[in-house]
Structure formats: structure tokens, C-alpha cells
Design a protein around this motif. Structure first.
Motif, PDB file in Angstrom:
ATOM      1  N   VAL A 162       5.649  53.293  44.506  1.00  0.00           N
ATOM      2  CA  VAL A 162       5.570  54.573  44.109  1.00  0.00           C
ATOM      3  C   VAL A 162       4.464  54.959  43.051  1.00  0.00           C
ATOM      4  O   VAL A 162       4.946  54.546  41.886  1.00  0.00           O
ATOM      5  N   ILE A 163       3.631  55.540  43.531  1.00  0.00           N
ATOM      6  CA  ILE A 163       2.387  55.907  42.351  1.00  0.00           C
ATOM      7  C   ILE A 163       2.645  57.516  42.056  1.00  0.00           C
ATOM      8  O   ILE A 163       2.760  57.873  41.020  1.00  0.00           O
ATOM      9  N   GLN A 164       3.203  58.288  43.126  1.00  0.00           N
ATOM     10  CA  GLN A 164       3.664  59.598  42.813  1.00  0.00           C
ATOM     11  C   GLN A 164       4.891  59.726  43.726  1.00  0.00           C
ATOM     12  O   GLN A 164       5.084  58.880  44.666  1.00  0.00           O
ATOM     13  N   PRO A 165       5.762  60.642  43.669  1.00  0.00           N
ATOM     14  CA  PRO A 165       6.742  61.118  44.558  1.00  0.00           C
ATOM     15  C   PRO A 165       6.285  60.971  46.078  1.00  0.00           C
ATOM     16  O   PRO A 165       5.338  61.484  46.170  1.00  0.00           O
ATOM     17  N   THR A 166       7.097  59.994  46.847  1.00  0.00           N
ATOM     18  CA  THR A 166       6.838  59.679  48.395  1.00  0.00           C
ATOM     19  C   THR A 166       7.437  60.991  49.220  1.00  0.00           C
ATOM     20  O   THR A 166       7.255  61.006  50.426  1.00  0.00           O
ATOM     21  N   GLU A 167       8.323  61.608  48.794  1.00  0.00           N
ATOM     22  CA  GLU A 167       9.289  62.635  49.485  1.00  0.00           C
ATOM     23  C   GLU A 167       9.157  63.953  48.788  1.00  0.00           C
ATOM     24  O   GLU A 167       9.638  64.113  47.776  1.00  0.00           O
ATOM     25  N   VAL A 168       8.102  65.060  49.450  1.00  0.00           N
ATOM     26  CA  VAL A 168       8.133  66.049  48.714  1.00  0.00           C
ATOM     27  C   VAL A 168       8.388  67.247  49.840  1.00  0.00           C
ATOM     28  O   VAL A 168       7.627  67.305  50.730  1.00  0.00           O
ATOM     29  N   ASN A 169       9.362  68.011  49.775  1.00  0.00           N
ATOM     30  CA  ASN A 169       9.805  68.959  50.738  1.00  0.00           C
ATOM     31  C   ASN A 169       9.286  70.139  50.113  1.00  0.00           C
ATOM     32  O   ASN A 169       9.554  70.697  49.203  1.00  0.00           O
TER      33      ASN A 169
END
Length: 195
Positions: free
Chosen positions: A91-98
Motif C-alpha cells: 500500500v503506497i496510497q489508499p487502495t480503496e477510495v469510494n
């Protein structure tokens, strides 16, 4: 894991007491002065660290500063004997962005709002010895399967920033014999906290 210590310009150390809190000493991991509000992780050697009382000691704060700590976890560590490389996406940046996106009647983007964020990790382990699975790892299996939290770092010496507070998200942990020489394999499907 969830804190605002960097924003306030403070530092933190893990301390222990062997006399019911009368005296406190450093637990051997030193003090962290964070450069951002991402998770902080200490690893302490077990030798000589037996104590009934533990605390996180925050210093360098202005009186009345609103310090927030959302998750503080203290527990034993488990180091997997084998590394893994292929099939793992850190995880480098959030993988789940709604998102909630607004578009015009003509289909033009008017704007988007983030309504939730988080991350998922899938760590595939192959070629793990049965002795490790039935020994050091055995207490972790029910902990993971019951959805209890833990800190996961895939290569903490090389990527210290890749330490995440995680819990089960998906299939339970069920090690299976899968390779020659009696090796076992399993996958950790996890969800990670993103502040």
C-alpha cells in the motif's frame, strides 16, 4: 496508528515499569519524533523486558495541546521465516477510495467527493515450513480468523513506512500442504486502517 503527534510537534517512547508504576524506564526501542501522522512502530527484544506495566510516554507537547491517539497496540511479534515478493502489492496510497461524483446532464464532471477510503492487502505465503505453522504461527491463526487487529509490515527494515494496522478481510487463514518437501501455503487477506 491513528494520532496527531507530528502536527503537535511531539515525540513518543514506550516505557515499562517493574514496580507498579513507581519508576518507568525505556523499553529499549528509543523515542520516535514523527515527521508525519502515519503509524509508528517499535520493535523491542524480549530479553530482560518482562514487566507488568507498560505505557506510551508522550513528550514535547504544549500544555493543553489536543493530543489524539485512536489506536495503540502492544503485543508480541511474529517474524515469518521466508520472504515473499511476487504477487504482493504494497500500500503506497489508499487502495480503496469510494467517490460520489456529480455529472451534468451532458455527462460532464462537475466534481467528486471522497466518501470513504481504506486499503486492502493480500499477502501470499508459499514454501512455509510446517514446524513454523504448527509452532510460532499457531496462536496467530485464531487471532486472525476472529478478525482481531494486528500490525503488519512486509519488509520493515527496508520499508518502515509500510507498517499498517490490519484485520481480516476475506477468507480465513487456512494453511495447506501445497508444495514438495512438505511445505505449506496460505494467504493473508487484510484490510488496513487509513487515517
Amino acid at each position: 496508528v491513528a494520532h496527531n503527534l507530528s502536527t503537535l510537534g511531539g515525540a513518543c517512547a514506550v516505557q515499562r515499569s517493574t514496580n507498579a508504576g513507581v519508576n518507568w524506564s525505556d523499553a529499549g526501542a528509543g523515542t520516535i519524533t514523527p515527521s508525519d501522522n502515519s503509524p509508528m512502530v517499535w520493535r523491542m527484544v524480549d530479553s530482560g523486558n518482562a514487566a507488568a506495566d507498560w505505557r506510551f510516554n508522550f513528550t514535547g507537547l504544549t500544555a493543553g495541546a489536543p493530543l489524539y491517539v485512536g489506536v495503540a497496540f502492544l503485543g508480541p511479534d511474529m517474524v515469518f521465516p521466508d520472504r515473499f515478493f511476487q504477487g504482493f502489492a504494497p500500500v503506497i496510497q489508499p487502495t480503496e477510495v469510494n467517490l460520489l461524483s456529480n455529472v451534468s446532464v451532458g455527462g460532464h464532471l462537475l466534481g467528486s467527493s471522497v466518501i470513504g477510503r481504506g486499503s486492502r492487502l493480500t499477502a501470499p505465503f508459499r514454501h512455509v515450513s510446517p514446524a513454523f505453522v504448527r509452532g510460532a504461527m499457531k496462536p496467530f491463526i485464531p487471532h486472525f480468523n476472529e478478525g482481531k487487529g494486528f500490525v503488519f509490515g512486509w519488509r520493515p527494515a527496508a520499508y518502515a513506512q509500510d507498517a499498517h494496522y490490519c484485520w481480516r478481510d476475506g477468507d480465513p487463514l487456512v494453511p495447506a500442504h501445497s508444495e514438495a518437501l512438505d511445505f505449506m501455503a496460505f494467504t493473508l487477506s487484510m484490510r488496513a486502517y487509513e487515517g
